[in-house]
Motif scaffolding. Structure first.
Motif, PDB file in Angstrom:
ATOM      1  N   GLU A 405      12.171  -1.773  -3.298  1.00 21.36           N
ATOM      2  CA  GLU A 405      13.063  -1.069  -2.361  1.00 21.36           C
ATOM      3  C   GLU A 405      12.305  -0.294  -1.280  1.00 21.36           C
ATOM      4  N   SER A 406      11.166  -0.818  -0.852  1.00 25.59           N
ATOM      5  CA  SER A 406      10.365  -0.188   0.205  1.00 25.59           C
ATOM      6  C   SER A 406       9.842   1.186  -0.187  1.00 25.59           C
ATOM      7  N   TRP A 407       9.812   1.502  -1.485  1.00 29.76           N
ATOM      8  CA  TRP A 407       9.226   2.772  -1.918  1.00 29.76           C
ATOM      9  C   TRP A 407       7.739   2.768  -1.593  1.00 29.76           C
ATOM     10  N   GLY A 408       7.302   3.789  -0.919  1.00 33.87           N
ATOM     11  CA  GLY A 408       5.920   3.864  -0.470  1.00 33.87           C
ATOM     12  C   GLY A 408       5.661   3.132   0.828  1.00 33.87           C
ATOM     13  N   THR A 409       6.631   2.326   1.248  1.00 36.13           N
ATOM     14  CA  THR A 409       6.544   1.630   2.545  1.00 36.13           C
ATOM     15  C   THR A 409       7.884   1.811   3.248  1.00 36.13           C
ATOM     16  N   ARG A 410       8.276   3.062   3.399  1.00 38.96           N
ATOM     17  CA  ARG A 410       9.630   3.397   3.857  1.00 38.96           C
ATOM     18  C   ARG A 410       9.940   2.835   5.241  1.00 38.96           C
ATOM     19  N   LYS A 411       8.932   2.574   6.051  1.00 35.76           N
ATOM     20  CA  LYS A 411       9.162   2.069   7.418  1.00 35.76           C
ATOM     21  C   LYS A 411       8.846   0.579   7.526  1.00 35.76           C
ATOM     22  N   ILE A 412       8.845  -0.119   6.415  1.00 32.32           N
ATOM     23  CA  ILE A 412       8.458  -1.528   6.426  1.00 32.32           C
ATOM     24  C   ILE A 412       9.406  -2.383   7.267  1.00 32.32           C
ATOM     25  N   LEU A 413      10.611  -1.915   7.476  1.00 30.25           N
ATOM     26  CA  LEU A 413      11.565  -2.665   8.307  1.00 30.25           C
ATOM     27  C   LEU A 413      10.973  -2.969   9.671  1.00 30.25           C
TER      28      LEU A 413
END
Length: 583
Positions: A405-413
């Motif tokens: 869920e993009s934890w640790g990569t919060r801006k991966i979008l």
């Protein structure tokens, strides 16, 4: 102490001669972080508390049960070496300590390990008083830092949302085992059903052994013996087997028939046996066919998974016993599941060992860190490599999940650096073990560099699932308010699983800060009706499986099919009739 874990701690890689160090240790908090200045590392200074290892101080099973934050803790224990072992080398082994661990033996620094979920060991022979008393001292530093891999352990001063009371320090078994002048330190074992063979890499501690013996057993009979010359510390090997049945593949491993082969690995120096280790494996193959389906042994596999966070009321992330692990697997199978997504945790090795034995599929997931920066990348990559090195030898492991869920990569979008990091994790995982698929960022904001498209959707109803989950719409859809595919990435026809859904809580439990992902059902009848509606929606979609949230209640999160004591909240036969319909 009543709670003891005295079974051999690492069943997938076992030696015959060993000594448990579980049980009572001296223990102390070190809030000023001056323990070394106070000479605690020498082993000559008594500590002021007692703890039951391998349980952590935050939970009752430890004998302490203090949930306040203490980032640095010390342990002290003495032991003697049995006379028949005094001429052998001694390896001090830890299955897991959280997070930075330093170990001294009789005042000598023996090892430093960083990482909260992976095993480590050290040859302590040179430090031992073999015919006298030996003292082991352990210091663990577990900062409340979201930069390090934490999984579901809170980094605040109390639990919040779906993060829980942490586990600090030693949380899995500690033991000493004994070998000759060289020892198997690691191995990989990959089966190949298409050639009826298996192979991998055997690593030895010192590279002194000149020959390796491999003895294979099936159904109680030795079926193969092979001797190969050793190539120093690292020796590649391959063992070809005769088909055990020329008509049917009755020896393959599957959830329905969890057949296992046994392997003894022996090291020789000048013809003399110096070490022997025992393992086992399943002949099985996990792959993805040209039609975009996950296959097991070249046949379609429909995965009916349960989300399992691996928490116990009395012991946190430490299983209280092997039987407690067995209970969870057996009751999950009784409810209709054929596997588990072990969520945000690399589990006690007995979980995967029993999953192999009982025929239970498992997903291996990296515990998340939450603050993207170079230190986080380093810590996560290091620990993920160590996890895969152990997980790859279990037949039950059928998928890897490096990110959730993009934890640790919060801006991966939208962030190129974070997308590149996710792609690097995908490639790294395959570089270490190319025999399993990878769900790179499970949930949403997925990349093209993934073998599985795992979708999370805690919808109240499944009525619109068939229309909603049309593959033609994957590039533009928002299943949980988050875009399914990251910007610049497109769906490439990968197998699709609904890897989190449900989370239905009972209304009676939703009080005093307790909650579920879906609004509470007032009665059991309402719960069954809502669950059946969701499952009907899933069955109408072209999914390769699902993962229901979740197996047990965990502290403030009360949407489990079992309560916090791991006891059923619902009728298992009824659940089985709902969850097991799709094949």
């Amino acid at each position: 102490m009543n709670n003891l874990r005295n079974e051999y701690p690492r069943p997938q890689f076992k030696r015959d001669e060993w000594l448990t160090l579980n049980g009572e240790w001296e223990f102390a908090f070190d809030d000023n972080r001056d323990g070394e200045k106070r000479s605690l590392h020498t082993g000559k200074v008594a500590l002021d508390k007692v703890i039951n290892v391998p349980f952590t101080y935050q939970y009752p099973a430890s004998g302490i049960g203090d949930t306040t934050v203490h980032s640095t803790v010390w342990y002290r224990k003495s032991f003697t070496v049995d006379k028949k072992m005094q001429k052998q080398r001694a390896l001090l082994c830890f299955n897991a300590c959280d997070y930075e661990t330093d170990v001294w033996v009789n005042g000598y620094h023996a090892i430093k390990h960083v990482g909260g979920y992976t095993p480590f060991s050290a040859d302590i022979t040179q430090y031992l008083n073999k015919n006298g008393v030996n003292t082991v001292v352990v210091r663990c530093f577990d900062p409340a830092d979201p930069t390090i891999p934490r999984g579901k352990q809170s980094w605040r001063d109390k639990p919040f949302s779906c993060w829980y009371v942490p586990n600090t320090g030693i949380w899995q078994s500690v033991w000493v085992e004994f070998t000759g002048d060289d020892a198997v330190s690691a191995f990989s074992l990959t089966p190949d059903i298409d050639t009826c063979s298996f192979g991998g890499l055997i690593t030895t501690l010192y590279g002194k052994a000149d020959e390796i013996g491999l003895d294979v057993y099936y159904a109680g009979e030795k079926i193969k013996t092979q001797r190969i010359s050793a190539d120093g510390k690292y020796t590649r090997y391959n063992v070809s087997l005769m088909e055990l049945d020329f008509v049917d593949e009755k020896h393959y491993w599957s959830p329905e028939k969890p057949n296992l082969f046994y392997l003894d690995v022996s090291l020789y120096m000048g013809g003399k046996l110096v070490d022997s280790a025992h393992t086992r494996f399943g002949m099985r193959k996990v792959s993805i066919d040209n039609g975009g389906a996950v296959t097991l042994n070249n046949g379609k596999l429909y995965q009916r998974l349960i989300l399992d966070q691996g928490y116990w009321k009395e012991s946190g992330i430490t299983p209280p016993s092997v039987e407690a692990i067995r209970h969870d697997i057996e009751i999950a199978k009784a409810m209709g599941f054929n596997g588990a997504r072990k969520h945000q945790k690399f589990e006690d090795p007995y979980f995967y060992y029993l999953a192999d034995e009982l025929g239970y599929l498992t997903w291996c997931e990296m515990p998340s860190a939450y603050n993207f920066n170079p230190d986080m990348v380093y810590a996560q990559v290091k620990e993920w490599q160590e996890i895969i090195a152990v997980a790859r030898n279990f037949a039950s492991v059928v998928c890897y999940v490096p990110l959730n869920e993009s934890w640790g990569t919060r801006k991966i979008l939208v962030n190129d650096n974070q997308q590149d990091y996710a792609r690097a994790l995908y490639s790294l995982t395959h570089a270490i073990d190319g025999s399993r698929p990878v769900s790179t960022n499970d949930g949403w904001e997925c990349l093209g560099a993934t073998d599985i498209l795992g979708i999370h959707d805690y919808a109240y109803s499944g009525d619109d699932f068939k229309e909603k989950y049309d593959p033609e719409s994957f590039d533009t859809m928002y299943p949980q308010g988050r875009k399914l595919m990251a910007d610049g990435c497109s769906y490439r026809g990968q197998p699709v699983l609904l890897t989190e859904f449900g989370g239905i809580a009972m209304q009676s439990g939703c009080k005093d800060g307790n909650w579920g992902y879906n609004s509470g059902a007032k009665t059991h009848e309402e719960f069954y009706a809502r669950l059946e509606n969701l499952m009907n929606g899933i069955y109408e979609c072209d999914f390769c499986g699902y993962c229901y949230t979740q197996l047990t209640d965990v502290q403030q999160e009360i949407n489990g099919l079992l309560d916090e004591d791991h006891k059923p909240k619902f009728d298992n036969a009824k659940l089985k009739s709902i969850f097991e319909r799709k094949e």
